[in-house]
Design a protein around this motif. Structure first.
Motif, PDB file in Angstrom:
ATOM      1  N   LEU A  48       0.959  -1.178  -0.021  1.00  0.00           N
ATOM      2  CA  LEU A  48       0.408   0.317  -0.107  1.00  0.00           C
ATOM      3  C   LEU A  48       0.810   1.306   0.423  1.00  0.00           C
ATOM      4  CD1 LEU A  48      -2.474   1.713   0.164  1.00  0.00           C
ATOM      5  CD2 LEU A  48      -2.712   1.342   2.393  1.00  0.00           C
ATOM      6  N   ILE A  49       1.681   1.038   0.472  1.00  0.00           N
ATOM      7  CA  ILE A  49       2.592   2.993   0.927  1.00  0.00           C
ATOM      8  C   ILE A  49       3.460   2.378  -1.117  1.00  0.00           C
ATOM      9  CG2 ILE A  49       2.993   2.693   3.728  1.00  0.00           C
ATOM     10  CD1 ILE A  49       5.706   1.759   3.063  1.00  0.00           C
ATOM     11  N   ASN A  50       4.180   1.397  -1.189  1.00  0.00           N
ATOM     12  CA  ASN A  50       4.734   1.670  -1.794  1.00  0.00           C
ATOM     13  C   ASN A  50       3.911   1.696  -3.118  1.00  0.00           C
ATOM     14  OD1 ASN A  50       7.655   1.016  -1.272  1.00  0.00           O
ATOM     15  ND2 ASN A  50       7.210  -1.260  -2.434  1.00  0.00           N
ATOM     16  N   SER A  51       2.134   1.901  -3.413  1.00  0.00           N
ATOM     17  CA  SER A  51       1.616   2.334  -4.178  1.00  0.00           C
ATOM     18  C   SER A  51       1.187   4.607  -4.284  1.00  0.00           C
ATOM     19  CB  SER A  51       0.415   1.908  -4.425  1.00  0.00           C
ATOM     20  OG  SER A  51      -0.647   2.370  -3.059  1.00  0.00           O
ATOM     21  N   GLN A  52       2.301   4.686  -3.215  1.00  0.00           N
ATOM     22  CA  GLN A  52       1.546   6.027  -3.459  1.00  0.00           C
ATOM     23  C   GLN A  52       2.965   7.029  -3.543  1.00  0.00           C
ATOM     24  OE1 GLN A  52      -0.695   6.956  -1.603  1.00  0.00           O
ATOM     25  NE2 GLN A  52      -1.501   5.032  -1.709  1.00  0.00           N
ATOM     26  N   ASN A  53       2.873   7.745  -4.759  1.00  0.00           N
ATOM     27  CA  ASN A  53       3.440   8.198  -5.381  1.00  0.00           C
ATOM     28  C   ASN A  53       4.100   9.358  -3.936  1.00  0.00           C
ATOM     29  OD1 ASN A  53       3.183   8.071  -7.945  1.00  0.00           O
ATOM     30  ND2 ASN A  53       1.240   9.481  -8.177  1.00  0.00           N
ATOM     31  N   THR A  54       5.576   9.532  -3.733  1.00  0.00           N
ATOM     32  CA  THR A  54       6.513  10.046  -3.101  1.00  0.00           C
ATOM     33  C   THR A  54       8.006  10.496  -3.465  1.00  0.00           C
ATOM     34  OG1 THR A  54       7.364   8.399  -2.374  1.00  0.00           O
ATOM     35  CG2 THR A  54       5.532   8.422  -0.806  1.00  0.00           C
ATOM     36  N   ASP A  55       8.134  11.733  -3.022  1.00  0.00           N
ATOM     37  CA  ASP A  55       9.230  12.486  -3.203  1.00  0.00           C
ATOM     38  C   ASP A  55      10.132  11.722  -2.504  1.00  0.00           C
ATOM     39  OD1 ASP A  55       7.596  14.663  -4.122  1.00  0.00           O
ATOM     40  OD2 ASP A  55       7.192  15.457  -2.559  1.00  0.00           O
ATOM     41  N   THR A  56      10.771  11.593  -1.149  1.00  0.00           N
ATOM     42  CA  THR A  56      12.071  10.804  -0.591  1.00  0.00           C
ATOM     43  C   THR A  56      11.524   9.730  -0.427  1.00  0.00           C
ATOM     44  OG1 THR A  56      11.495  11.792   1.163  1.00  0.00           O
ATOM     45  CG2 THR A  56      11.816  12.855  -0.374  1.00  0.00           C
ATOM     46  N   LYS A  57      10.877   9.031  -0.175  1.00  0.00           N
ATOM     47  CA  LYS A  57      10.050   8.282  -0.037  1.00  0.00           C
ATOM     48  C   LYS A  57      10.288   7.655   1.636  1.00  0.00           C
ATOM     49  CE  LYS A  57      10.750   3.730  -1.435  1.00  0.00           C
ATOM     50  NZ  LYS A  57      11.194   2.560  -2.075  1.00  0.00           N
ATOM     51  N   ASN A  58      10.227   8.368   3.051  1.00  0.00           N
ATOM     52  CA  ASN A  58      10.594   9.038   4.017  1.00  0.00           C
ATOM     53  C   ASN A  58       9.256   8.436   4.770  1.00  0.00           C
ATOM     54  OD1 ASN A  58       9.173  11.541   3.507  1.00  0.00           O
ATOM     55  ND2 ASN A  58      10.222  12.438   5.463  1.00  0.00           N
ATOM     56  N   ILE A  59       8.834   7.636   6.121  1.00  0.00           N
ATOM     57  CA  ILE A  59       8.120   7.313   6.514  1.00  0.00           C
ATOM     58  C   ILE A  59       7.894   7.204   8.032  1.00  0.00           C
ATOM     59  CG2 ILE A  59       8.562   4.585   6.608  1.00  0.00           C
ATOM     60  CD1 ILE A  59       5.696   4.306   6.405  1.00  0.00           C
ATOM     61  N   LEU A  60       6.825   7.597   8.705  1.00  0.00           N
ATOM     62  CA  LEU A  60       7.113   7.797  10.436  1.00  0.00           C
ATOM     63  C   LEU A  60       5.361   6.814  10.792  1.00  0.00           C
ATOM     64  CD1 LEU A  60       7.101   8.866  13.141  1.00  0.00           C
ATOM     65  CD2 LEU A  60       5.024  11.001  12.513  1.00  0.00           C
ATOM     66  N   ASP A  61       6.115   5.773  11.058  1.00  0.00           N
ATOM     67  CA  ASP A  61       4.955   4.917  11.728  1.00  0.00           C
ATOM     68  C   ASP A  61       4.741   5.130  13.110  1.00  0.00           C
ATOM     69  OD1 ASP A  61       3.115   2.754  12.125  1.00  0.00           O
ATOM     70  OD2 ASP A  61       4.904   1.434  12.451  1.00  0.00           O
ATOM     71  N   ILE A  62       3.105   5.559  13.767  1.00  0.00           N
ATOM     72  CA  ILE A  62       3.260   5.843  15.109  1.00  0.00           C
ATOM     73  C   ILE A  62       2.692   5.196  15.634  1.00  0.00           C
ATOM     74  CG2 ILE A  62       1.755   7.304  16.479  1.00  0.00           C
ATOM     75  CD1 ILE A  62       1.694   9.466  14.308  1.00  0.00           C
ATOM     76  N   GLY A  63       2.603   4.269  17.092  1.00  0.00           N
ATOM     77  CA  GLY A  63       2.728   3.461  17.516  1.00  0.00           C
ATOM     78  C   GLY A  63       2.992   2.421  16.773  1.00  0.00           C
ATOM     79  N   CYS A  64       4.179   2.600  16.071  1.00  0.00           N
ATOM     80  CA  CYS A  64       5.234   1.182  16.041  1.00  0.00           C
ATOM     81  C   CYS A  64       4.989   0.008  16.130  1.00  0.00           C
ATOM     82  CB  CYS A  64       6.072   1.535  15.267  1.00  0.00           C
ATOM     83  SG  CYS A  64       7.445   2.050  16.746  1.00  0.00           S
ATOM     84  N   GLY A  65       4.907   0.095  17.992  1.00  0.00           N
ATOM     85  CA  GLY A  65       4.683  -1.434  18.608  1.00  0.00           C
ATOM     86  C   GLY A  65       5.883  -2.018  18.788  1.00  0.00           C
ATOM     87  N   THR A  66       6.369  -3.273  18.561  1.00  0.00           N
ATOM     88  CA  THR A  66       7.539  -4.159  18.748  1.00  0.00           C
ATOM     89  C   THR A  66       8.082  -3.789  16.767  1.00  0.00           C
ATOM     90  OG1 THR A  66       6.648  -5.957  17.644  1.00  0.00           O
ATOM     91  CG2 THR A  66       7.249  -5.897  20.080  1.00  0.00           C
ATOM     92  N   GLY A  67       8.018  -3.096  16.485  1.00  0.00           N
ATOM     93  CA  GLY A  67       8.556  -2.390  14.856  1.00  0.00           C
ATOM     94  C   GLY A  67       8.728  -3.667  13.626  1.00  0.00           C
ATOM     95  N   ASP A  68       7.857  -4.579  13.884  1.00  0.00           N
ATOM     96  CA  ASP A  68       7.325  -5.223  12.561  1.00  0.00           C
ATOM     97  C   ASP A  68       7.773  -4.764  10.882  1.00  0.00           C
ATOM     98  OD1 ASP A  68       8.020  -8.310  13.450  1.00  0.00           O
ATOM     99  OD2 ASP A  68       6.870  -7.749  14.771  1.00  0.00           O
ATOM    100  N   PHE A  69       6.175  -3.855  11.167  1.00  0.00           N
ATOM    101  CA  PHE A  69       5.467  -2.832   9.911  1.00  0.00           C
ATOM    102  C   PHE A  69       7.464  -1.845   9.580  1.00  0.00           C
ATOM    103  CE2 PHE A  69       4.259   1.117   8.632  1.00  0.00           C
ATOM    104  CZ  PHE A  69       4.316   0.490   6.931  1.00  0.00           C
ATOM    105  N   LEU A  70       7.347  -1.253  10.462  1.00  0.00           N
ATOM    106  CA  LEU A  70       8.722  -0.100  10.271  1.00  0.00           C
ATOM    107  C   LEU A  70      10.175  -1.241   9.714  1.00  0.00           C
ATOM    108  CD1 LEU A  70       9.471   2.807  12.700  1.00  0.00           C
ATOM    109  CD2 LEU A  70       8.955   2.552  10.210  1.00  0.00           C
ATOM    110  N   SER A  71      10.058  -2.097  10.195  1.00  0.00           N
ATOM    111  CA  SER A  71      11.748  -3.375   9.531  1.00  0.00           C
ATOM    112  C   SER A  71      11.399  -3.319   8.090  1.00  0.00           C
ATOM    113  CB  SER A  71      11.771  -4.416  11.062  1.00  0.00           C
ATOM    114  OG  SER A  71      12.661  -4.655  10.574  1.00  0.00           O
ATOM    115  N   THR A  72      10.020  -4.059   7.810  1.00  0.00           N
ATOM    116  CA  THR A  72      10.193  -4.189   6.483  1.00  0.00           C
ATOM    117  C   THR A  72      10.412  -3.042   5.737  1.00  0.00           C
ATOM    118  OG1 THR A  72       8.389  -5.878   7.334  1.00  0.00           O
ATOM    119  CG2 THR A  72       7.904  -5.476   4.885  1.00  0.00           C
ATOM    120  N   CYS A  73       9.867  -1.723   6.097  1.00  0.00           N
ATOM    121  CA  CYS A  73       9.983  -1.202   5.222  1.00  0.00           C
ATOM    122  C   CYS A  73      11.756  -0.323   5.393  1.00  0.00           C
ATOM    123  CB  CYS A  73       9.305   0.911   5.926  1.00  0.00           C
ATOM    124  SG  CYS A  73       7.360   0.615   5.536  1.00  0.00           S
ATOM    125  N   SER A  74      12.432  -0.938   6.204  1.00  0.00           N
ATOM    126  CA  SER A  74      13.706  -0.544   5.575  1.00  0.00           C
ATOM    127  C   SER A  74      14.703  -0.793   5.250  1.00  0.00           C
ATOM    128  CB  SER A  74      14.385  -0.075   8.041  1.00  0.00           C
ATOM    129  OG  SER A  74      15.640   0.242   7.689  1.00  0.00           O
TER     130      SER A  74
END
Length: 296
Positions: free
Chosen positions: A93-119
């Protein structure tokens, strides 16, 4: 389109117009304390009353699943299975969005699985997680995670994507929070919010035992209308709504436990399936993902 004229100036105004009782429920997970859900009809929003001052104590139990990586009980296994599947969907879903710099803020990231996938896929990431136990786990995954949103604001950056996966229902200061989200989002960025839907079939079926009420950890209970109206009041427009079809099964499994004292996986699967089938017509799924953008 509604002519709201920015009538939500303070959270107190939102609370003042929410005095009619919708239902009584209780904290099934921890204290068994009873709470009321009052409805604000103008915004189609349910509000947990009373709003506890010592909210953090209601998260202090080992079984609070989004703060752990446990895989022991049936609930744990179902949660982890669904989480692994939805991680791929979220990233797509996030990859389908048109972005300039591919930076993401995940609020309530819990144990970090989603952010780790993005990173791992070359996104510049930063997260917010108030719970120290979950935050410590996420930091072991080489992620930058702050305790408070105010720390993110102090950095002074704006973000292409801001995500809140089942987080907005937890924040005590809802009105201030929406304003802060607007400030942190780039003009062409996308705000992605996932929350339960109290108008779904499984919510109506389980009524006071619906697990997604999760009082008092869930302070606000949204419908599609409430999300659209609340954010429109801040010049943020809803552009797309997506279903979270797996939520009905997981929520029904927990709801069966609250209702009968047993998991009853077959019954839970039946109710979850029935909820999704009904939602094909009503468009009222157990949870929704909302994509929002600033009005430019």
């Amino acid at each position: 389109m509604w002519n709201i004229n920015k009538i939500i100036l303070t959270q107190q105004e939102l609370l003042t117009n929410s005095t009619e009782l919708y239902l009584h429920t209780k904290d099934h997970s921890l204290t068994k304390q009873e709470f009321s859900l009052n409805i604000n009809k103008k915004f189609d929003l349910l509000i947990t009353e009373p709003l506890p001052e010592n909210l953090e104590k209601y998260y202090e139990f080992d079984e609070y699943i989004s703060h752990t990586d446990n895989n022991k009980s049936l609930i744990d296994k179902v949660y982890q299975l669904v989480r692994n599947y939805t991680l791929k969907k979220k990233f797509k879903l996030i990859n389908s969005q048109n972005t300039d710099t591919k930076n993401i803020l995940d609020i309530g990231c819990g144990t970090g699985d989603f952010l780790s996938t993005c990173s791992k896929n070359k996104w510049k990431t930063i997260g917010v997680e108030p719970n120290q136990k979950a935050r410590d786990i996420s930091i072991t995954k080489n992620l930058v995670v702050k305790e408070k949103l105010e720390e993110i604001i102090e950095i002074g950056e704006q973000y292409d994507i801001i995500t809140l996966w089942h987080v907005l229902e937890h924040v005590p200061n809802l009105i201030e929070y929406i304003d802060q989200l607007k400030r942190l989002l780039k003009d062409n960025g996308t705000l992605i919010i996932a929350v339960p839907n109290y108008k779904s079939f499984d919510a109506q079926h389980y009524h006071t035992n619906w697990a997604a009420y999760d009082v008092p950890r869930h302070l606000w209970h949204f419908s599609k209308t409430s999300i659209q109206k609340l954010f429109f009041a801040f010049d943020i427009n809803l552009v797309k709504t997506l279903p979270m079809k797996f939520d009905s099964f997981y929520v029904s499994l927990l709801s069966e436990k609250y209702k009968t004292g047993k998991m009853n996986p077959i019954t839970a699967f039946y109710i979850g399936l029935k909820s999704n089938l009904k939602a094909r017509k009503t468009k009222e799924y157990s949870s929704h993902i909302y994509l929002l953008k600033k009005a430019i």
